[in-house]
Design an enzyme around this catalytic site. Structure first.
Site, PDB file in Angstrom:
ATOM      1  CD1 TRP A  14     -35.855  -7.039   4.275  1.00  0.00           C
ATOM      2  CD2 TRP A  14     -37.382  -7.893   5.663  1.00  0.00           C
ATOM      3  NE1 TRP A  14     -35.477  -8.324   4.566  1.00  0.00           N
ATOM      4  CE2 TRP A  14     -36.415  -8.880   5.413  1.00  0.00           C
ATOM      5  CE3 TRP A  14     -38.446  -8.220   6.509  1.00  0.00           C
ATOM      6  CZ2 TRP A  14     -36.453 -10.151   5.972  1.00  0.00           C
ATOM      7  CZ3 TRP A  14     -38.491  -9.493   7.079  1.00  0.00           C
ATOM      8  CH2 TRP A  14     -37.507 -10.436   6.800  1.00  0.00           C
ATOM      9  CG  ASN A  15     -36.261  -7.158  10.736  1.00  0.00           C
ATOM     10  OD1 ASN A  15     -35.783  -6.047  10.539  1.00  0.00           O
ATOM     11  ND2 ASN A  15     -35.792  -7.977  11.661  1.00  0.00           N
ATOM     12  CE  LYS A  74     -30.657   1.065   1.067  1.00  0.00           C
ATOM     13  NZ  LYS A  74     -31.976   0.467   0.802  1.00  0.00           N
ATOM     14  N   PRO A  75     -34.087   3.232   3.392  1.00  0.00           N
ATOM     15  CG  PRO A  75     -36.331   3.600   2.836  1.00  0.00           C
ATOM     16  CD  PRO A  75     -34.961   4.209   2.718  1.00  0.00           C
ATOM     17  N   GLY A 108     -28.882  -4.618   9.502  1.00  0.00           N
ATOM     18  CA  GLY A 108     -29.178  -5.571   8.443  1.00  0.00           C
ATOM     19  C   GLY A 108     -28.364  -6.826   8.654  1.00  0.00           C
ATOM     20  CB  SER A 109     -27.646  -9.644   6.415  1.00  0.00           C
ATOM     21  OG  SER A 109     -27.095  -8.931   5.327  1.00  0.00           O
ATOM     22  CD  GLU A 168     -27.465  -2.569  16.898  1.00  0.00           C
ATOM     23  OE1 GLU A 168     -27.589  -3.781  17.144  1.00  0.00           O
ATOM     24  OE2 GLU A 168     -27.093  -1.745  17.753  1.00  0.00           O
ATOM     25  CG  LEU A 169     -23.916  -6.364  11.703  1.00  0.00           C
ATOM     26  CD1 LEU A 169     -22.473  -6.784  11.463  1.00  0.00           C
ATOM     27  CD2 LEU A 169     -24.464  -5.600  10.501  1.00  0.00           C
ATOM     28  CB  CYS A 183     -31.873  -9.200  14.591  1.00  0.00           C
ATOM     29  SG  CYS A 183     -32.520  -7.860  15.598  1.00  0.00           S
ATOM     30  CD  GLU A 185     -30.370 -13.480  11.241  1.00  0.00           C
ATOM     31  OE1 GLU A 185     -29.793 -13.144  10.194  1.00  0.00           O
ATOM     32  OE2 GLU A 185     -30.688 -12.662  12.116  1.00  0.00           O
ATOM     33  CB  SER A 197     -36.744  -4.640  21.864  1.00  0.00           C
ATOM     34  OG  SER A 197     -36.203  -5.670  21.079  1.00  0.00           O
TER      35      SER A 197
HETATM   36  P1  NAD Z   1     -29.902  -6.829   4.353  1.00  0.00           P
HETATM   37  O1  NAD Z   1     -28.532  -6.823   4.911  1.00  0.00           O
HETATM   38  O2  NAD Z   1     -30.159  -7.612   3.126  1.00  0.00           O
HETATM   39  O3  NAD Z   1     -30.363  -5.340   4.025  1.00  0.00           O
HETATM   40  C1  NAD Z   1     -30.314  -4.317   4.993  1.00  0.00           C
HETATM   41  C2  NAD Z   1     -30.279  -2.983   4.276  1.00  0.00           C
HETATM   42  O4  NAD Z   1     -29.066  -2.885   3.524  1.00  0.00           O
HETATM   43  C3  NAD Z   1     -31.408  -2.756   3.286  1.00  0.00           C
HETATM   44  O5  NAD Z   1     -31.760  -1.395   3.288  1.00  0.00           O
HETATM   45  C4  NAD Z   1     -30.762  -3.116   1.962  1.00  0.00           C
HETATM   46  O6  NAD Z   1     -31.373  -2.488   0.849  1.00  0.00           O
HETATM   47  C5  NAD Z   1     -29.362  -2.573   2.170  1.00  0.00           C
HETATM   48  N1  NAD Z   1     -28.335  -3.183   1.351  1.00  0.00           N
HETATM   49  C6  NAD Z   1     -28.306  -4.426   0.807  1.00  0.00           C
HETATM   50  N2  NAD Z   1     -27.162  -4.596   0.115  1.00  0.00           N
HETATM   51  C7  NAD Z   1     -26.464  -3.447   0.232  1.00  0.00           C
HETATM   52  C8  NAD Z   1     -25.198  -3.009  -0.263  1.00  0.00           C
HETATM   53  N3  NAD Z   1     -24.426  -3.781  -1.003  1.00  0.00           N
HETATM   54  N4  NAD Z   1     -24.788  -1.759   0.041  1.00  0.00           N
HETATM   55  C9  NAD Z   1     -25.544  -0.961   0.810  1.00  0.00           C
HETATM   56  N5  NAD Z   1     -26.750  -1.316   1.305  1.00  0.00           N
HETATM   57  C10 NAD Z   1     -27.205  -2.541   1.022  1.00  0.00           C
HETATM   58  O7  NAD Z   1     -30.858  -7.261   5.555  1.00  0.00           O
HETATM   59  P2  NAD Z   1     -32.437  -7.488   5.509  1.00  0.00           P
HETATM   60  O8  NAD Z   1     -32.701  -8.747   4.776  1.00  0.00           O
HETATM   61  O9  NAD Z   1     -33.129  -6.249   5.086  1.00  0.00           O
HETATM   62  O10 NAD Z   1     -32.750  -7.672   7.068  1.00  0.00           O
HETATM   63  C11 NAD Z   1     -32.595  -8.861   7.744  1.00  0.00           C
HETATM   64  C12 NAD Z   1     -31.279  -8.886   8.494  1.00  0.00           C
HETATM   65  O11 NAD Z   1     -31.203  -7.755   9.352  1.00  0.00           O
HETATM   66  C13 NAD Z   1     -31.145 -10.083   9.395  1.00  0.00           C
HETATM   67  O12 NAD Z   1     -29.853 -10.607   9.292  1.00  0.00           O
HETATM   68  C14 NAD Z   1     -31.391  -9.511  10.783  1.00  0.00           C
HETATM   69  O13 NAD Z   1     -30.805 -10.248  11.825  1.00  0.00           O
HETATM   70  C15 NAD Z   1     -30.796  -8.165  10.656  1.00  0.00           C
HETATM   71  N6  NAD Z   1     -31.339  -7.260  11.665  1.00  0.00           N
HETATM   72  C16 NAD Z   1     -30.544  -6.909  12.715  1.00  0.00           C
HETATM   73  C17 NAD Z   1     -31.046  -6.093  13.717  1.00  0.00           C
HETATM   74  C18 NAD Z   1     -30.186  -5.696  14.888  1.00  0.00           C
HETATM   75  O14 NAD Z   1     -30.552  -4.751  15.580  1.00  0.00           O
HETATM   76  N7  NAD Z   1     -29.071  -6.357  15.149  1.00  0.00           N
HETATM   77  C19 NAD Z   1     -32.357  -5.625  13.642  1.00  0.00           C
HETATM   78  C20 NAD Z   1     -33.153  -6.009  12.566  1.00  0.00           C
HETATM   79  C21 NAD Z   1     -32.622  -6.829  11.575  1.00  0.00           C
END
Ligand code: NAD
Length: 488
Positions: free
Chosen positions: A161-162, A185-186, A239-240, A261-262, A295, A392, A452
């Site tokens: 979402w960020n 899937k956003p 994501g995370s 990308e975590l 991130c 984080e 970036s």
């Molecule tokens: P998140 O991991 O909670 O969610 C990311 C995505 O995964 C969302 O679309 C979410 O709905 C989906 N998701 C959640 N659980 C899932 C599951 N069990 N199976 C499949 N999909 C699932 O992360 P967030 O809170 O949306 O974003 C913040 C995190 O993203 C932070 O840790 C940040 O560092 C990271 N991030 C990394 C980068 C990068 O390029 N390295 C960029 C932006 C954000």
């Protein structure tokens, strides 16, 4: 904290259904996800929440259109992406407002995000027509080794979402340029921006079924069902680390190629020889872009002892001056966090650190009232072992720690399971490059707070991820090498 525009017309003009096979449709079981405005906590609108059946229908649409899109001339694919760049640029203000509404970030950050996001379409429009592959004589001299790059196939893209626009275009751009079809899937918190981008892509000429967008509050089962479907060949996740790790095990069952990308825990090193104006300016950007919800956000500040007090005072002064409020108000410099859980997490980290003896030079306690606000906070005298240094933060909190030697700074910086980005401020370029080489991470900002760039490979080492996005490398993630041994 007042909003300056009427929110409703903007949301009403935005798609709120699933986008599958070129059509807008509700979820098969009628479920919807409420989208909240983080500045008020109130519901803006609800969007369709895709079911497992919808996810598989999206995979079918992507699979059936895959061969046609892969066979489309690269120049045609490039022109469609270029048109998408132009449409995003024309609609930049509408998209920026939408991002503010569902994410909470300030308008200036949302505008920068839209420009950055659109650049991925322009960059990959340019990359789409650059030839890939090689021909060489085999060492034996008897045949030729011909290597071609083919599109990897149906790609499932999962975004956070960020950066609701940029994380989507950073994946869709290279996937389409390489000739892949996708299901995006956003994040459930910010589906509106992704749906608006789907609309732009369709208008730019992307054929029905090539891009499918499926918000879902049932991420686990929906993404698993798609990854278990043998027609899917690629997972690109941002994501995370926690969710990424889980998805890697799911992808392993069908041996699906995965780019990850975590999370990050960026150290920001300030040496005593640094120009402090530059260092504070870079620190403000590295910490406060997106309100700390990046991130790449500087998570830990390590400052050489002779300048630690001066740097901390100046940073606290700049952070303390930031005006807090709704991101739609042009005067506001710090918006709310995305949701109540994020605010609770930030508050917990600050409380635990202060309980361990740190002092707040500015901020330090939550703001009362509606919305998910937390003030900009600078923590001094942070003791080793404080969780704010290892977790984080994802919020506007800057913990500062003093160091003495270069070796100690490198050791502290590398003492993390993450390895996304690090920042170094020094006037000695030799030192800067030496330290940059020694840091265990994928990216380094040297005397600057932003790394970036759509033209550069973005990504991390260790538990910050696998693979790279952006640049030429980002395109290769959506291709597979095919080697043909040729005798002629
Ligand atoms: P998140 O991991 O909670 O969610 C990311 C995505 O995964 C969302 O679309 C979410 O709905 C989906 N998701 C959640 N659980 C899932 C599951 N069990 N199976 C499949 N999909 C699932 O992360 P967030 O809170 O949306 O974003 C913040 C995190 O993203 C932070 O840790 C940040 O560092 C990271 N991030 C990394 C980068 C990068 O390029 N390295 C960029 C932006 C954000």
């Amino acid at each position: 904290m007042s909003a300056v525009i009427d929110l409703k017309p903007m949301v009403r003009s935005t798609p709120i259904d699933l986008f599958i096979g070129g059509s807008w449709r509700p979820a098969t079981d009628g479920q919807r996800i409420p989208v909240l405005n983080p500045a008020t906590g109130a519901e803006l609108v609800s969007v369709a929440s895709g079911s497992v059946d919808d996810g598989l229908a999206a995979v079918t649409a992507a699979y059936e259109t895959g061969p046609g899109w892969a066979a489309t001339a690269p120049r045609t694919r490039a022109e469609i992406l270029r048109r998408a760049f132009e449409l995003m640029t024309e609609r930049a203000e509408q998209l920026a407002v939408l991002i503010v509404l569902e994410n909470g970030k300030i308008l200036a950050d949302a505008r920068s995000e839209v420009a950055y996001a659109a650049e991925f379409f322009r960059w990959y429009a340019e990359e789409a027509v650059r030839g890939l592959g090689s021909v060489q004589t085999a060492p034996s001299g008897r045949n030729r080794i011909m290597v071609m790059r083919q599109p990897i196939g149906v790609s499932v893209l999962v975004t956070p979402w960020n950066f609701p626009a940029a994380m989507a275009t950073r994946k869709i751009g290279p996937a389409l340029a390489a000739g892949c079809t996708v299901v995006l899937k956003p994040a459930s918190e910010t589906p509106l921006t992704a749906l608006a981008i789907a609309e732009i892509l369709a208008e730019a000429g992307v054929p029905a079924g090539v891009v499918n967008v499926l918000p879902s509050c049932r991420s686990g089962p929906v993404v698993r069902a798609m990854l278990d479907d043998l027609r899917v060949r690629k997972l690109s996740f941002t994501g995370s680390t926690e969710v990424g790790r889980r998805l890697l095990t799911v992808a392993a069952d069908s041996v699906v190629s995965s780019s990850m990308e975590l999370g990050g825990n960026a150290p920001f090193l300030v040496f005593a020889d640094a120009d402090l104006d530059t260092a504070v300016r870079a620190a403000m950007v590295a910490k406060m872009r997106n309100g700390g919800e990046a991130c790449t956000a500087a998570n830990r500040f390590y400052v050489q002892r002779p300048v630690v007090e001066q740097f901390t005072r100046r940073l606290a002064c700049e952070m303390g001056d930031l005006r807090l409020g709704s991101g739609l108000d042009e005067r506001v410099q710090l918006g709310p966090l995305v949701n109540a859980e994020s605010r609770q997490k930030v508050a917990r980290l600050v409380d635990e650190t202060m309980d361990m003896g740190a002092t707040a030079r500015t901020g330090g306690s939550p703001v009362d009232g509606q919305g998910f606000f937390y003030p900009a906070t600078v923590l001094a005298d942070v003791p080793p072992g404080a969780p704010v240094l290892s977790e984080e933060i994802f919020g506007p909190v800057a913990p500062v720690v003093a160091f003495d030697t270069e070796a100690e700074a490198i050791e502290l910086a590398n003492d993390t399971v993450y390895g996304l980005v690090s920042y170094v401020c020094t006037s000695d370029l030799t030192r800067g490059l030496r330290v940059a080489e020694a840091l265990d991470c994928g990216m380094v900002g040297l005397n600057r707070g932003v790394v970036s760039d759509p033209a550069a490979p973005f990504g991390g080492t260790k538990q910050s991820g696998l693979g790279r996005e952006g640049g030429h490398e980002g395109l290769l993630e959506f291709t597979e090498s095919k080697y043909i041994a040729v005798q002629w």
